[in-house]
Write a protein that holds these residues in place. Sequence first.
Motif, PDB file in Angstrom:
ATOM      1  N   ALA A  33       0.812  -1.210   0.000  1.00 48.52           N
ATOM      2  CA  ALA A  33       0.000   0.000   0.000  1.00 48.52           C
ATOM      3  C   ALA A  33       0.846   1.261   0.000  1.00 48.52           C
ATOM      4  CB  ALA A  33      -0.942   0.001   1.202  1.00 48.52           C
ATOM      5  N   SER A  34       2.065   1.147   0.489  1.00 48.96           N
ATOM      6  CA  SER A  34       2.937   2.318   0.527  1.00 48.96           C
ATOM      7  C   SER A  34       4.365   1.877   0.312  1.00 48.96           C
ATOM      8  CB  SER A  34       2.810   3.049   1.872  1.00 48.96           C
ATOM      9  OG  SER A  34       3.178   2.205   2.938  1.00 48.96           O
ATOM     10  N   SER A  35       5.128   2.658  -0.401  1.00 47.20           N
ATOM     11  CA  SER A  35       6.506   2.326  -0.688  1.00 47.20           C
ATOM     12  C   SER A  35       7.360   2.583   0.537  1.00 47.20           C
ATOM     13  CB  SER A  35       6.995   3.188  -1.854  1.00 47.20           C
ATOM     14  OG  SER A  35       6.886   4.553  -1.519  1.00 47.20           O
ATOM     15  N   PRO A  36       8.585   1.988   0.575  1.00 45.23           N
ATOM     16  CA  PRO A  36       9.479   2.230   1.704  1.00 45.23           C
ATOM     17  C   PRO A  36       9.709   3.712   1.932  1.00 45.23           C
ATOM     18  CG  PRO A  36      10.289   0.436   0.340  1.00 45.23           C
ATOM     19  CD  PRO A  36       9.121   1.029  -0.378  1.00 45.23           C
ATOM     20  N   SER A  37       9.811   4.109   3.184  1.00 45.91           N
ATOM     21  CA  SER A  37       9.885   5.513   3.535  1.00 45.91           C
ATOM     22  C   SER A  37      11.101   5.760   4.409  1.00 45.91           C
ATOM     23  CB  SER A  37       8.612   5.931   4.288  1.00 45.91           C
ATOM     24  OG  SER A  37       8.760   7.203   4.867  1.00 45.91           O
ATOM     25  N   VAL A  38      11.597   7.009   4.389  1.00 45.48           N
ATOM     26  CA  VAL A  38      12.702   7.383   5.257  1.00 45.48           C
ATOM     27  C   VAL A  38      12.262   7.455   6.713  1.00 45.48           C
ATOM     28  CG1 VAL A  38      13.918   8.647   3.460  1.00 45.48           C
ATOM     29  CG2 VAL A  38      12.236   9.832   4.872  1.00 45.48           C
ATOM     30  N   ARG A  39      10.989   7.255   6.979  1.00 49.00           N
ATOM     31  CA  ARG A  39      10.521   7.244   8.368  1.00 49.00           C
ATOM     32  C   ARG A  39      11.261   6.188   9.180  1.00 49.00           C
ATOM     33  NH1 ARG A  39       6.427   8.785  11.633  1.00 49.00           N
ATOM     34  NH2 ARG A  39       5.799   7.341  13.273  1.00 49.00           N
ATOM     35  N   HIS A  40      11.601   5.097   8.553  1.00 50.31           N
ATOM     36  CA  HIS A  40      12.246   4.001   9.256  1.00 50.31           C
ATOM     37  C   HIS A  40      13.754   3.955   8.978  1.00 50.31           C
ATOM     38  CE1 HIS A  40       8.241   2.578  10.276  1.00 50.31           C
ATOM     39  NE2 HIS A  40       7.911   2.762   9.010  1.00 50.31           N
ATOM     40  N   LEU A  41      14.311   5.071   8.543  1.00 55.40           N
ATOM     41  CA  LEU A  41      15.753   5.170   8.325  1.00 55.40           C
ATOM     42  C   LEU A  41      16.397   5.649   9.622  1.00 55.40           C
ATOM     43  CD1 LEU A  41      18.004   5.039   6.091  1.00 55.40           C
ATOM     44  CD2 LEU A  41      17.697   7.501   5.865  1.00 55.40           C
ATOM     45  N   GLY A  42      16.987   4.743  10.358  1.00 51.87           N
ATOM     46  CA  GLY A  42      17.559   5.072  11.658  1.00 51.87           C
ATOM     47  C   GLY A  42      18.996   5.535  11.562  1.00 51.87           C
ATOM     48  N   PRO A  43      19.558   6.011  12.669  1.00 50.96           N
ATOM     49  CA  PRO A  43      20.954   6.471  12.655  1.00 50.96           C
ATOM     50  C   PRO A  43      21.947   5.342  12.445  1.00 50.96           C
ATOM     51  CG  PRO A  43      20.083   6.447  14.896  1.00 50.96           C
ATOM     52  CD  PRO A  43      18.919   6.186  13.987  1.00 50.96           C
ATOM     53  N   ASN A  44      21.537   4.094  12.626  1.00 55.23           N
ATOM     54  CA  ASN A  44      22.440   2.966  12.421  1.00 55.23           C
ATOM     55  C   ASN A  44      22.915   2.860  10.973  1.00 55.23           C
ATOM     56  OD1 ASN A  44      19.492   2.179  12.246  1.00 55.23           O
ATOM     57  ND2 ASN A  44      20.405   0.405  11.246  1.00 55.23           N
ATOM     58  N   TRP A  45      22.193   3.497  10.035  1.00 56.21           N
ATOM     59  CA  TRP A  45      22.595   3.425   8.636  1.00 56.21           C
ATOM     60  C   TRP A  45      23.917   4.128   8.371  1.00 56.21           C
ATOM     61  CZ3 TRP A  45      20.603   1.154   4.173  1.00 56.21           C
ATOM     62  CH2 TRP A  45      19.463   0.376   4.373  1.00 56.21           C
ATOM     63  N   TYR A  46      24.319   5.027   9.248  1.00 56.89           N
ATOM     64  CA  TYR A  46      25.618   5.674   9.073  1.00 56.89           C
ATOM     65  C   TYR A  46      26.772   4.672   9.194  1.00 56.89           C
ATOM     66  CZ  TYR A  46      23.722  10.420   9.106  1.00 56.89           C
ATOM     67  OH  TYR A  46      23.058  11.573   8.787  1.00 56.89           O
ATOM     68  N   ALA A  47      26.519   3.516   9.769  1.00 65.32           N
ATOM     69  CA  ALA A  47      27.558   2.495   9.852  1.00 65.32           C
ATOM     70  C   ALA A  47      27.994   2.028   8.472  1.00 65.32           C
ATOM     71  CB  ALA A  47      27.063   1.309  10.682  1.00 65.32           C
ATOM     72  N   THR A  48      27.106   2.112   7.482  1.00 67.54           N
ATOM     73  CA  THR A  48      27.499   1.738   6.126  1.00 67.54           C
ATOM     74  C   THR A  48      28.558   2.691   5.574  1.00 67.54           C
ATOM     75  OG1 THR A  48      25.707   3.056   5.141  1.00 67.54           O
ATOM     76  CG2 THR A  48      25.199   0.787   5.726  1.00 67.54           C
ATOM     77  N   VAL A  49      28.448   3.966   5.924  1.00 67.59           N
ATOM     78  CA  VAL A  49      29.453   4.943   5.495  1.00 67.59           C
ATOM     79  C   VAL A  49      30.781   4.675   6.193  1.00 67.59           C
ATOM     80  CG1 VAL A  49      30.018   7.399   5.382  1.00 67.59           C
ATOM     81  CG2 VAL A  49      27.649   6.650   5.098  1.00 67.59           C
ATOM     82  N   MET A  50      30.722   4.405   7.483  1.00 67.54           N
ATOM     83  CA  MET A  50      31.939   4.131   8.241  1.00 67.54           C
ATOM     84  C   MET A  50      32.660   2.899   7.703  1.00 67.54           C
ATOM     85  SD  MET A  50      30.037   4.737  11.886  1.00 67.54           S
ATOM     86  CE  MET A  50      31.276   3.861  12.842  1.00 67.54           C
ATOM     87  N   GLY A  51      31.893   1.821   7.465  1.00 58.91           N
ATOM     88  CA  GLY A  51      32.505   0.602   6.972  1.00 58.91           C
ATOM     89  C   GLY A  51      33.086   0.743   5.584  1.00 58.91           C
ATOM     90  N   THR A  52      32.517   1.615   4.764  1.00 61.97           N
ATOM     91  CA  THR A  52      33.042   1.829   3.414  1.00 61.97           C
ATOM     92  C   THR A  52      34.282   2.707   3.426  1.00 61.97           C
ATOM     93  OG1 THR A  52      30.807   1.609   2.509  1.00 61.97           O
ATOM     94  CG2 THR A  52      32.453   2.661   1.114  1.00 61.97           C
ATOM     95  N   ALA A  53      34.249   3.782   4.211  1.00 64.67           N
ATOM     96  CA  ALA A  53      35.394   4.696   4.246  1.00 64.67           C
ATOM     97  C   ALA A  53      36.640   4.021   4.815  1.00 64.67           C
ATOM     98  CB  ALA A  53      35.041   5.934   5.066  1.00 64.67           C
ATOM     99  N   ILE A  54      36.468   3.148   5.815  1.00 61.47           N
ATOM    100  CA  ILE A  54      37.631   2.529   6.450  1.00 61.47           C
ATOM    101  C   ILE A  54      38.322   1.562   5.503  1.00 61.47           C
ATOM    102  CG2 ILE A  54      36.469   0.524   7.447  1.00 61.47           C
ATOM    103  CD1 ILE A  54      39.094   2.775   9.176  1.00 61.47           C
ATOM    104  N   VAL A  55      37.604   1.044   4.510  1.00 63.56           N
ATOM    105  CA  VAL A  55      38.244   0.159   3.534  1.00 63.56           C
ATOM    106  C   VAL A  55      39.317   0.916   2.758  1.00 63.56           C
ATOM    107  CG1 VAL A  55      37.855  -1.196   1.438  1.00 63.56           C
ATOM    108  CG2 VAL A  55      36.264  -1.383   3.341  1.00 63.56           C
ATOM    109  N   ALA A  56      39.025   2.143   2.378  1.00 62.68           N
ATOM    110  CA  ALA A  56      40.010   2.953   1.662  1.00 62.68           C
ATOM    111  C   ALA A  56      41.145   3.379   2.572  1.00 62.68           C
ATOM    112  CB  ALA A  56      39.327   4.175   1.051  1.00 62.68           C
ATOM    113  N   THR A  57      40.813   3.828   3.787  1.00 60.11           N
ATOM    114  CA  THR A  57      41.853   4.289   4.713  1.00 60.11           C
ATOM    115  C   THR A  57      42.795   3.160   5.103  1.00 60.11           C
ATOM    116  OG1 THR A  57      40.297   5.919   5.591  1.00 60.11           O
ATOM    117  CG2 THR A  57      42.246   5.433   6.916  1.00 60.11           C
TER     118      THR A  57
END
Length: 459
Positions: A33-57
């Motif tokens: 009835a409704s598409s996925p929404s940023v309502r359920h986008l929690g702060p834990n998603w920033y871990a994806t950025v951390m895990g990606t950046a550390i691969v380069a570093t």
Amino acid sequence: MAPQARLRPPSGTGSHPDTGRTGPRTVPSPRTASSPSVRHLGPNWYATVMGTAIVATAGTAVFPSGPHLVYQVVWALSVAMLAALVTARAVHWLRHADQARRHLLDPAVAPFHGCTAMAPLAVAGATTAVGPGVIGERAAVLVHGVLWVAGTALGLVAAAGIPYLMATRHRIAADGASPVWLLPVVAPMVSAATGPALVPHLPAGQARATLLLACCALFGMSLFATLLILPLVFSRLLRHGPPALPLTPTLFLVLGPLGQSTTAVHNVAEAAPGVLGHPYADAFRAFAVVYGVPVTGFALLWLAVAVAMTVRAVRAGLPFAMTWWGATFPVGTCVTGAAGLARQTGLTAFLWLAAGLYALLVAAWLTAGTRTALGLWRGDLLAPPAAKATPVGTADVASAKTTDVASVETAGATSVRTPVAGPTKTPDAASVWTTPAPPGPSPYARTEAPVTPQPSTRP
């Protein structure tokens, strides 16, 4: 008496009652009835950025002459992910402020606001390590400085604010200690590790010394807070057994302060000559080894425990969840810490250790990244926690009294989810990162024989 209207099943979801079929049918998923929404986008998603950046570093730290193009692509991906998440989270706060406040009042979600600070700090470190070959040194230093100031400010707020909320607003169960408690207090340690790279670009004298000693203060702030939390986490593990299956990868979070602190002392030691006086610069270089070697040893011990727990969980059917990203950034900090020990001591053993840990990091990053991309493509990860097709039939009616605690959002400051009646199902992958173990005995719970009180023999 007028005949009662018969209920017709939704189109495409099962058999019509008139067909006479008694097999189970499926209630349509609310996601239709409704598409996925940023309502359920929690702060834990920033871990994806951390895990990606550390691969380069970490790649540039272990293999300085390695595939720079690959490092640059990974760094650019982390920058794009950070920009997308910052935008999405801003929309989340603007359009779903009630959910954002609920996250702050949820003891299972609030600690992940530490990732909000560590994500820009991780990208800042990768920018200095990889960015000069793409955007030039001057632009890389400028981006690093902006991200470092923003991340440090957010980290200080999280390091003080989240423990305050935990003490005054949250209701935490006796067995509620979790490795995620480390996230807000580790943020200043990431600032301490990434700040020394800015020291050579400041005016000589007061500015350089101030920034370097500020990094030392951030190091101490995070270190002593970590020393307060680690005993609670270890005690909970021994007294109450392993965490729920989807939360098992959070055990890798303990590696974060260990590897990041080792990285920080080496970065400070390398920036100290020419900034601090002769005895202090030498003292920092000695402290980097005296501190880094024992901490790395304990990190390897905990890594063995976390791997053993994860293997046990995989054999028991570990499902994919965003918790899998917990095995990326913390392992990457151990890579940079071991690489720092190799530079300080000249021992190839530490370099081989860093290379082995980097292989583990890349494997964890590829696995978590692939599964996350697949979940986003399917629309599962941003769907409401309860948005799953639920079978309804004769067998399900018998289990209707079973309590389902995995898909109910916390309505206030409580350490458990509000139970509702409904059939049992597997926790949704979008909410399992921030969903504590359900009340009642866990599959790993240990039972103890009841103690019978003995009558007193005293007169």
